[in-house]
Enzyme design. Structure first.
Site, short mmCIF file in Angstrom:
data_model
loop_
_atom_site.label_atom_id
_atom_site.label_comp_id
_atom_site.label_asym_id
_atom_site.label_seq_id
_atom_site.Cartn_x
_atom_site.Cartn_y
_atom_site.Cartn_z
N ASP A 1 0.81 -1.22 0.00
CA ASP A 1 0.00 0.00 0.00
C ASP A 1 0.84 1.27 0.00
O ASP A 1 0.49 2.24 -0.67
CB ASP A 1 -0.90 0.06 1.24
CG ASP A 1 -2.05 -0.92 1.18
OD1 ASP A 1 -2.34 -1.44 0.10
OD2 ASP A 1 -2.65 -1.16 2.24
N THR A 2 1.90 1.30 0.78
CA THR A 2 2.54 2.59 1.06
C THR A 2 4.05 2.66 0.88
O THR A 2 4.62 3.73 0.98
CB THR A 2 2.24 3.02 2.51
OG1 THR A 2 2.92 2.15 3.42
CG2 THR A 2 0.76 3.03 2.80
N ARG A 3 4.72 1.54 0.62
CA ARG A 3 6.19 1.53 0.61
C ARG A 3 6.80 2.59 -0.30
O ARG A 3 7.68 3.33 0.08
CB ARG A 3 6.73 0.16 0.21
CG ARG A 3 8.26 0.10 0.23
CD ARG A 3 8.82 -1.24 -0.20
NE ARG A 3 8.23 -2.36 0.45
CZ ARG A 3 8.62 -2.86 1.63
NH1 ARG A 3 9.59 -2.30 2.27
NH2 ARG A 3 8.01 -3.91 2.13
N GLY B 1 17.06 -14.22 3.91
CA GLY B 1 17.52 -15.44 4.55
C GLY B 1 17.58 -15.34 6.07
O GLY B 1 17.69 -16.34 6.75
N GLU C 1 3.91 -7.49 13.76
CA GLU C 1 4.56 -6.27 14.23
C GLU C 1 3.69 -5.52 15.23
O GLU C 1 4.16 -5.16 16.32
CB GLU C 1 4.88 -5.33 13.05
CG GLU C 1 6.01 -5.79 12.19
CD GLU C 1 6.21 -4.90 10.98
OE1 GLU C 1 5.65 -3.78 10.93
OE2 GLU C 1 6.97 -5.30 10.07
#
Length: 113
Positions: free
Chosen positions: A23-25, A53, A87
């Site tokens: 959405d916002t990166r 990794g 998160e």
């Protein structure tokens, strides 16, 4: 996965930036991140610090635990991401963060009422 804490710890980051990448990166979050860095805030953003990794949950726990505060960019699809849900749960549950830091939610592009 539970995050452990060390009570005698200095923060590595001023801000942990939580956002839904799709959405916002490349839009709002990119601008916010650059503005925070320009003002001298040590800011954690997952695509800058976590290497491919690595154990992502472990690295996110470490970054959250080592951040003074969080800015949570709540976008339309934020809750569709298991990483975002991990998160925000970790941010809200971490005992050190409840005592010493704050969280700033930022609503983007949807009616949250």
């Amino acid at each position: 996965m539970a995050c452990t804490s060390n009570a005698n710890f200095e923060f590595m980051y001023d801000i942990f930036l939580s956002f839904g990448g799709l959405d916002t990166r490349k839009k709002f979050t990119d601008h916010l991140y650059k503005a925070l860095k320009l003002e001298g805030f040590q800011t954690f953003r997952d695509d800058d610090v976590i290497e491919r990794g690595e154990n992502i949950k472990s690295e996110l726990c470490k970054a959250i635990r080592n951040s003074r505060m969080s800015v949570i960019v709540l976008s339309k699809n934020y809750a569709n991401s298991t990483a975002c849900l991990f998160e925000i749960r970790t941010i809200l549950e971490h005992p050190k963060r409840r005592r010493f830091s704050s969280n700033l939610p930022c609503h983007l592009g949807w009616n949250h009422t």
